[in-house]
Design an enzyme around this catalytic site. Structure first.
Site, PDB file in Angstrom:
ATOM      1  N   TYR A 102      -1.581   3.319 -13.278  1.00 47.01           N
ATOM      2  CA  TYR A 102      -0.748   4.052 -12.311  1.00 47.01           C
ATOM      3  C   TYR A 102      -1.076   3.601 -10.890  1.00 47.01           C
ATOM      4  O   TYR A 102      -0.179   3.326 -10.089  1.00 47.01           O
ATOM      5  CB  TYR A 102      -0.978   5.553 -12.437  1.00 47.01           C
ATOM      6  CG  TYR A 102      -0.334   6.353 -11.324  1.00 47.01           C
ATOM      7  CD1 TYR A 102       1.049   6.524 -11.286  1.00 47.01           C
ATOM      8  CD2 TYR A 102      -1.102   6.911 -10.297  1.00 47.01           C
ATOM      9  CE1 TYR A 102       1.650   7.239 -10.257  1.00 47.01           C
ATOM     10  CE2 TYR A 102      -0.506   7.615  -9.265  1.00 47.01           C
ATOM     11  CZ  TYR A 102       0.870   7.787  -9.252  1.00 47.01           C
ATOM     12  OH  TYR A 102       1.462   8.476  -8.224  1.00 47.01           O
ATOM     13  N   ASP A 121      19.727   6.098 -12.444  1.00 48.34           N
ATOM     14  CA  ASP A 121      18.584   5.722 -13.265  1.00 48.34           C
ATOM     15  C   ASP A 121      18.068   4.402 -12.710  1.00 48.34           C
ATOM     16  O   ASP A 121      18.754   3.378 -12.784  1.00 48.34           O
ATOM     17  CB  ASP A 121      19.018   5.568 -14.722  1.00 48.34           C
ATOM     18  CG  ASP A 121      17.876   5.153 -15.648  1.00 48.34           C
ATOM     19  OD1 ASP A 121      16.780   4.835 -15.151  1.00 48.34           O
ATOM     20  OD2 ASP A 121      18.093   5.131 -16.874  1.00 48.34           O
ATOM     21  N   SER A 138       1.367   6.619  -2.475  1.00 47.03           N
ATOM     22  CA  SER A 138       0.356   7.594  -2.873  1.00 47.03           C
ATOM     23  C   SER A 138      -0.959   7.207  -2.217  1.00 47.03           C
ATOM     24  O   SER A 138      -1.176   6.036  -1.887  1.00 47.03           O
ATOM     25  CB  SER A 138       0.195   7.583  -4.393  1.00 47.03           C
ATOM     26  OG  SER A 138      -0.925   8.348  -4.800  1.00 47.03           O
ATOM     27  N   LYS A 141       1.127   1.792  -7.522  1.00 49.30           N
ATOM     28  CA  LYS A 141       1.145   2.262  -6.141  1.00 49.30           C
ATOM     29  C   LYS A 141       0.554   1.224  -5.187  1.00 49.30           C
ATOM     30  O   LYS A 141       0.977   1.130  -4.026  1.00 49.30           O
ATOM     31  CB  LYS A 141       0.409   3.600  -6.022  1.00 49.30           C
ATOM     32  CG  LYS A 141       1.128   4.731  -6.747  1.00 49.30           C
ATOM     33  CD  LYS A 141       2.573   4.882  -6.252  1.00 49.30           C
ATOM     34  CE  LYS A 141       3.305   6.029  -6.907  1.00 49.30           C
ATOM     35  NZ  LYS A 141       4.693   6.180  -6.422  1.00 49.30           N
TER      36      LYS A 141
END
Length: 298
Positions: A165, A73, A152, A169
């Site tokens: 988000y 984790d 990404s 990235k």
């Protein structure tokens, strides 16, 4: 044995040695998607692969393929330390770390739940950073190693509703660029993989997250038209074979990078991602903003 036969045998031995690498690969986020596909592809290519997930039972299929399952984790210090120590106890070091664990929390900047945004940063950015810190000392001592960060195209371009988000990235881009220069004197390579749209149920989680966010807010959103347009655009884009591909495509790029003696600093995955990154780079703000307004009817 003739000359040609000897050369053929030598090439075969070289390929076998390249495929059976002693340096282990540790991959975060292997329960599905890019992580699962990459673990499967690497173990098939002869790598020693430690596939990880928060729930180790989700790794049964990868274990059957030959991967070594580990609980990990990336939001837990104890979990990360334990995973790295397990690999180092068996091999001396992590040969390659693939930072793949991550998720997307979507919504308009004004209305997003910042508690959920912080949780996303913990996974996408701070988990990646801490896991990297943990593997680096042994890599430095051996003067070799590779760190692969799954970024990404969203670290190079930004869509509305995805601002937070994208921010995670963009952070991965900055970390990778700084780290690549910092660790090169120790013989460590840093590779950034920038996928476009990948069919891994990510699009469904995006839409579900937006719906859940609207329910949590229990208010009439000021961005209803934008959210509706976003859902339609997301669904259509993932259904388009030019725009989207499967996680196996990303896995193949990672295998190629790890088998290369001189991997590139960046690998952009999908033709559409390359087109959009170049549009943003060379078109500038006005053209990009105009394209986004047209796409989302703004």
């Amino acid at each position: 044995m003739g000359k040609n036969e000897a050369m053929t045998k030598a090439r075969t031995q070289a390929r076998t040695q390249a495929r059976t690498r002693p340096d282990p690969v540790l991959i975060s986020g292997c329960s599905s998607g890019i992580g699962a596909a990459t673990a499967a592809a690497l173990v098939s290519a002869g790598f020693v692969v430690y596939a990880t997930a928060r729930q180790v039972e989700t790794l049964a299929d990868l274990e059957a393929l030959g991967c070594r399952p580990l609980a990990l984790d990336v939001t837990s210090e104890d979990s990360m330390v334990a995973a790295v120590k397990t690999v180092e106890a068996e091999h001396g070091r992590v040969g390659t770390l693939i930072n793949n664990a991550g998720f997307g929390e979507y919504g308009p900047i004004e209305e997003s739940d910042l508690g959920l945004v912080r949780a996303m940063f913990e996974t996408n950015v701070f988990g990646l950073a801490r896991l990297t810190q943990l593997v680096l000392p042994a890599m430095r001592r051996s003067r070799s190693g590779r760190i692969v960060n799954i970024g990404s195209m969203g670290g190079r371009i930004t869509f509305p509703v995805g601002g937070y988000y994208h921010a995670t990235k963009y952070a991965v881009e900055a970390i990778s660029d700084a780290l690549r220069v910092e660790v090169r004197p120790f013989g460590i390579d840093v590779i950034l993989v920038e996928p476009g749209l990948i069919r891994s149920n990510f699009e469904n989680r995006v839409n579900e997250g937006l719906e859940a966010g609207a329910a949590r807010n229990d208010t009439v959103t000021a961005y209803a038209d934008l959210l509706s347009a976003n859902e339609k655009s997301t669904t259509g884009s993932y259904a388009n074979d030019f725009m989207a591909t499967g996680p196996e495509t990303v896995a193949a790029v990672i295998v190629k990078a790890l088998q290369s003696s001189r991997p590139r600093a960046r690998y952009v995955v999908t033709p559409a991602a390359k087109v959009m990154i170049n549009l943003r780079r060379f078109g500038g703000d006005r053209i990009w903003d105009r394209a986004m307004r047209r796409q989302f009817g703004l």
